[in-house]
Design an enzyme around this catalytic site. Sequence first.
Site, PDB file in Angstrom:
ATOM      1  N   MET A  25      51.526  62.892  -1.116  1.00 39.35           N
ATOM      2  CA  MET A  25      51.474  63.542   0.084  1.00 39.35           C
ATOM      3  C   MET A  25      51.945  65.406   0.036  1.00 39.35           C
ATOM      4  O   MET A  25      53.137  65.257  -0.504  1.00 39.35           O
ATOM      5  CB  MET A  25      52.156  62.932   1.260  1.00 39.35           C
ATOM      6  CG  MET A  25      51.583  63.608   2.575  1.00 39.35           C
ATOM      7  SD  MET A  25      52.118  62.767   4.016  1.00 39.35           S
ATOM      8  CE  MET A  25      53.769  63.803   4.272  1.00 39.35           C
ATOM      9  N   ASP A  77      43.788  61.269   5.785  1.00 36.25           N
ATOM     10  CA  ASP A  77      44.423  62.367   6.181  1.00 36.25           C
ATOM     11  C   ASP A  77      44.222  63.540   5.084  1.00 36.25           C
ATOM     12  O   ASP A  77      43.853  63.180   4.122  1.00 36.25           O
ATOM     13  CB  ASP A  77      46.116  61.836   5.904  1.00 36.25           C
ATOM     14  CG  ASP A  77      46.522  61.059   7.157  1.00 36.25           C
ATOM     15  OD1 ASP A  77      45.771  60.989   8.083  1.00 36.25           O
ATOM     16  OD2 ASP A  77      47.548  60.945   7.262  1.00 36.25           O
ATOM     17  N   HIS A  87      55.037  68.630   4.152  1.00 38.01           N
ATOM     18  CA  HIS A  87      54.897  69.342   5.307  1.00 38.01           C
ATOM     19  C   HIS A  87      55.716  69.094   6.574  1.00 38.01           C
ATOM     20  O   HIS A  87      56.513  68.095   6.475  1.00 38.01           O
ATOM     21  CB  HIS A  87      53.350  69.108   5.940  1.00 38.01           C
ATOM     22  CG  HIS A  87      53.052  67.915   6.223  1.00 38.01           C
ATOM     23  ND1 HIS A  87      53.591  67.455   7.509  1.00 38.01           N
ATOM     24  CD2 HIS A  87      52.411  66.890   5.692  1.00 38.01           C
ATOM     25  CE1 HIS A  87      53.070  66.190   7.936  1.00 38.01           C
ATOM     26  NE2 HIS A  87      52.425  65.853   6.359  1.00 38.01           N
ATOM     27  N   GLU A  94      48.999  55.155  16.519  1.00 35.84           N
ATOM     28  CA  GLU A  94      47.643  54.952  16.429  1.00 35.84           C
ATOM     29  C   GLU A  94      47.390  54.102  15.167  1.00 35.84           C
ATOM     30  O   GLU A  94      46.575  53.154  15.435  1.00 35.84           O
ATOM     31  CB  GLU A  94      47.043  56.223  16.370  1.00 35.84           C
ATOM     32  CG  GLU A  94      46.517  56.820  15.197  1.00 35.84           C
ATOM     33  CD  GLU A  94      47.680  57.427  14.490  1.00 35.84           C
ATOM     34  OE1 GLU A  94      48.875  57.636  14.923  1.00 35.84           O
ATOM     35  OE2 GLU A  94      47.694  57.563  13.141  1.00 35.84           O
ATOM     36  N   ASP A  95      48.136  54.191  14.202  1.00 36.44           N
ATOM     37  CA  ASP A  95      47.770  53.575  12.901  1.00 36.44           C
ATOM     38  C   ASP A  95      48.148  52.114  12.907  1.00 36.44           C
ATOM     39  O   ASP A  95      47.477  50.910  12.411  1.00 36.44           O
ATOM     40  CB  ASP A  95      48.405  54.058  11.635  1.00 36.44           C
ATOM     41  CG  ASP A  95      49.893  54.227  11.894  1.00 36.44           C
ATOM     42  OD1 ASP A  95      50.440  54.376  13.214  1.00 36.44           O
ATOM     43  OD2 ASP A  95      50.797  54.575  10.906  1.00 36.44           O
ATOM     44  N   TRP A  97      52.222  62.524  17.772  1.00 37.97           N
ATOM     45  CA  TRP A  97      52.270  61.831  16.342  1.00 37.97           C
ATOM     46  C   TRP A  97      52.827  60.114  16.676  1.00 37.97           C
ATOM     47  O   TRP A  97      53.579  59.884  17.490  1.00 37.97           O
ATOM     48  CB  TRP A  97      53.506  62.377  15.729  1.00 37.97           C
ATOM     49  CG  TRP A  97      53.712  61.805  14.243  1.00 37.97           C
ATOM     50  CD1 TRP A  97      53.167  62.399  13.088  1.00 37.97           C
ATOM     51  CD2 TRP A  97      54.599  60.698  14.192  1.00 37.97           C
ATOM     52  NE1 TRP A  97      53.597  61.333  12.110  1.00 37.97           N
ATOM     53  CE2 TRP A  97      54.527  60.457  12.650  1.00 37.97           C
ATOM     54  CE3 TRP A  97      55.476  59.990  14.575  1.00 37.97           C
ATOM     55  CZ2 TRP A  97      55.239  59.565  11.990  1.00 37.97           C
ATOM     56  CZ3 TRP A  97      56.299  58.805  14.152  1.00 37.97           C
ATOM     57  CH2 TRP A  97      56.059  58.709  12.828  1.00 37.97           C
ATOM     58  N   ASP A 140      46.398  65.488   3.906  1.00 36.10           N
ATOM     59  CA  ASP A 140      47.183  65.882   2.991  1.00 36.10           C
ATOM     60  C   ASP A 140      47.528  64.706   1.794  1.00 36.10           C
ATOM     61  O   ASP A 140      48.624  65.059   0.918  1.00 36.10           O
ATOM     62  CB  ASP A 140      48.514  66.141   3.609  1.00 36.10           C
ATOM     63  CG  ASP A 140      48.991  65.093   4.734  1.00 36.10           C
ATOM     64  OD1 ASP A 140      48.564  64.038   4.476  1.00 36.10           O
ATOM     65  OD2 ASP A 140      49.780  65.277   5.649  1.00 36.10           O
ATOM     66  N   ARG A 161      56.490  68.664  10.575  1.00 34.94           N
ATOM     67  CA  ARG A 161      55.589  68.216  11.732  1.00 34.94           C
ATOM     68  C   ARG A 161      55.141  69.506  12.376  1.00 34.94           C
ATOM     69  O   ARG A 161      55.690  70.324  12.556  1.00 34.94           O
ATOM     70  CB  ARG A 161      56.434  67.353  12.734  1.00 34.94           C
ATOM     71  CG  ARG A 161      55.473  66.819  13.882  1.00 34.94           C
ATOM     72  CD  ARG A 161      55.813  65.417  14.319  1.00 34.94           C
ATOM     73  NE  ARG A 161      56.160  64.703  12.919  1.00 34.94           N
ATOM     74  CZ  ARG A 161      56.905  63.566  12.994  1.00 34.94           C
ATOM     75  NH1 ARG A 161      57.749  63.497  13.705  1.00 34.94           N
ATOM     76  NH2 ARG A 161      57.030  63.129  11.906  1.00 34.94           N
TER      77      ARG A 161
HETATM   78  C1  UD2 Z   1      51.648  59.486   8.922  1.00 34.86           C
HETATM   79  C2  UD2 Z   1      50.252  58.791   8.579  1.00 34.86           C
HETATM   80  C3  UD2 Z   1      49.093  59.066   9.326  1.00 34.86           C
HETATM   81  C4  UD2 Z   1      49.255  58.927  10.806  1.00 34.86           C
HETATM   82  C5  UD2 Z   1      50.631  59.709  11.444  1.00 34.86           C
HETATM   83  C6  UD2 Z   1      51.021  59.386  12.621  1.00 34.86           C
HETATM   84  C7  UD2 Z   1      51.155  58.729   6.273  1.00 34.86           C
HETATM   85  C8  UD2 Z   1      50.873  59.491   4.858  1.00 34.86           C
HETATM   86  N1  UD2 Z   1      50.143  59.135   7.360  1.00 34.86           N
HETATM   87  O1  UD2 Z   1      51.326  60.928   8.730  1.00 34.86           O
HETATM   88  O2  UD2 Z   1      47.835  58.343   9.116  1.00 34.86           O
HETATM   89  O3  UD2 Z   1      49.287  57.751  11.115  1.00 34.86           O
HETATM   90  O4  UD2 Z   1      51.716  59.192  10.594  1.00 34.86           O
HETATM   91  O5  UD2 Z   1      50.005  59.952  13.730  1.00 34.86           O
HETATM   92  O6  UD2 Z   1      52.133  58.183   6.541  1.00 34.86           O
HETATM   93  N2  UD2 Z   1      46.647  66.648  11.355  1.00 34.86           N
HETATM   94  C9  UD2 Z   1      46.157  68.107  11.318  1.00 34.86           C
HETATM   95  N3  UD2 Z   1      46.801  68.993  12.088  1.00 34.86           N
HETATM   96  C10 UD2 Z   1      47.977  68.930  12.752  1.00 34.86           C
HETATM   97  C11 UD2 Z   1      48.122  67.294  13.047  1.00 34.86           C
HETATM   98  C12 UD2 Z   1      47.733  66.404  12.260  1.00 34.86           C
HETATM   99  O7  UD2 Z   1      45.149  68.413  10.683  1.00 34.86           O
HETATM  100  O8  UD2 Z   1      48.230  69.709  13.600  1.00 34.86           O
HETATM  101  C13 UD2 Z   1      46.022  65.678  10.822  1.00 34.86           C
HETATM  102  C14 UD2 Z   1      46.109  65.670   9.345  1.00 34.86           C
HETATM  103  O9  UD2 Z   1      44.785  65.040   8.599  1.00 34.86           O
HETATM  104  C15 UD2 Z   1      47.259  64.803   8.870  1.00 34.86           C
HETATM  105  C16 UD2 Z   1      46.876  63.911   9.714  1.00 34.86           C
HETATM  106  O10 UD2 Z   1      46.555  64.189  11.109  1.00 34.86           O
HETATM  107  O11 UD2 Z   1      47.424  64.556   7.278  1.00 34.86           O
HETATM  108  C17 UD2 Z   1      48.511  62.907   9.984  1.00 34.86           C
HETATM  109  O12 UD2 Z   1      49.485  63.714  10.432  1.00 34.86           O
HETATM  110  P1  UD2 Z   1      50.530  64.278   9.853  1.00 34.86           P
HETATM  111  O13 UD2 Z   1      50.288  64.343   8.508  1.00 34.86           O
HETATM  112  O14 UD2 Z   1      51.478  65.345  10.392  1.00 34.86           O
HETATM  113  O15 UD2 Z   1      51.549  62.940   9.962  1.00 34.86           O
HETATM  114  P2  UD2 Z   1      52.185  62.111   8.885  1.00 34.86           P
HETATM  115  O16 UD2 Z   1      52.237  62.805   7.449  1.00 34.86           O
HETATM  116  O17 UD2 Z   1      53.649  61.737   9.290  1.00 34.86           O
HETATM  117 MN    MN Z   2      51.107  63.968   6.439  1.00 34.58          MN
END
Ligand code: UD2
Ligand code: MN
Length: 340
Positions: free
Chosen positions: A276, A184, A279, A249-250, A246, A186, A281
């Site tokens: 992390m 990821d 940020h 997939e994981d 969102w 972030d 959504r």
């Molecule tokens: C969680 C998981 C992530 C993934 C996601 C569900 C953690 C730290 N990570 O992330 O691996 O399973 O849930 O889909 O728990 N991204 C972009 N631009 C966008 C949207 C996403 O670059 O507009 C990429 C970026 O690398 C980001 C990753 O996708 O880090 C996951 O998306 P997120 O950070 O918004 O989601 P998060 O933090 O809930």
């Molecule tokens: Mn994230």
Amino acid sequence: MALMTERTLVLLICVQLLVLVLLYQVSYDHETAHYENTFWKSIAIATKINKAIRAVSHYKQKLPDCPRTSQLTGGPLNISFPLWLNMKQVEQKHLLVRRGGSYSPPNCTATYKIAIIIPHRNRMEHLTYLLYHLHPFLQRQQLKYRIFVIEQAGNYTFNRGKLLNVGFKEAMKHENWDCIFFHDVDLIPEDDRNTYICDLFPKHASIAMDKFKYRLPYKHFFGGVSALTPEHVEKINGFPNSYWGWGGEDDDIATRIKLNKMLVARPPIHIGRYKMISHKRDKGNEKNPERFQLLKNATLRWEEDGLNNLEYILLSKKNNHLYTNITVDIGTSKGLQLYR
Ligand code: UD2
Ligand code: MN
């Protein structure tokens, strides 16, 4: 590299022989029945060239192997986010990184070569901070590496799984990597002992994140940062292409691993620590309401949904200073042909 040098050497020696034969022909003085000076001069020059070539290839082959455990790493890291940091400043700190974001240790031959795949869209600020921390982190581990940023084109709903598949396919065109890190944008590793190499089983590296109070949110959690060998990826048919938006997939990936009778490797909880960058959504990555239904039939779907039905259009590949940027049209849930 060694093969290249050997081939070049043979080629150079052949060219030199040819030149010597030619000189031999032209330098024979028929009247005095002697070879003129040019002949011996050319031999002396050829000998010098040969010596130089040998010295260079000897030097290249002589680089000792890097130690299996790097001596340059420390323990816990103090992660900071300097205000107003921009990519230019990060680039200036990394003059040893070759265009495309690749690196090999200068003084030894790396034991492991790894690719980092970052799914991305519109998170330039996070990417800048990640590269600022990740390049020195990987260099301290004395790895040979290359960083690939896979950017989804257009505004259609984000699809992390599909971008990871694209990243895998594209990265493998560059090199036969030992290990692929799916990362990821972030997440910043907080401990030098979190080694970026693969394990016998697929590895979930981001086991302890500040956002989950440095604990696993649930047992089968596989989000964030993971590391698989190319064989692991092939075995599970890559990642699902069918999760748009969102979530889910994981967990699908974790299911694939289990279905293929593999375990999940993890670093110790005090080492697999990550910050992390907080940020909201993103627009275009709203919660996927279909994720529960998809997960339910993951067992039936995995063999047809992954690397073997992956379709995308590569729009551009640019070797930026600190990373290879690959922009792709991955289409929509209805198929390709949206952004052409
Ligand atoms: C969680 C998981 C992530 C993934 C996601 C569900 C953690 C730290 N990570 O992330 O691996 O399973 O849930 O889909 O728990 N991204 C972009 N631009 C966008 C949207 C996403 O670059 O507009 C990429 C970026 O690398 C980001 C990753 O996708 O880090 C996951 O998306 P997120 O950070 O918004 O989601 P998060 O933090 O809930
Ligand atoms: Mn994230």
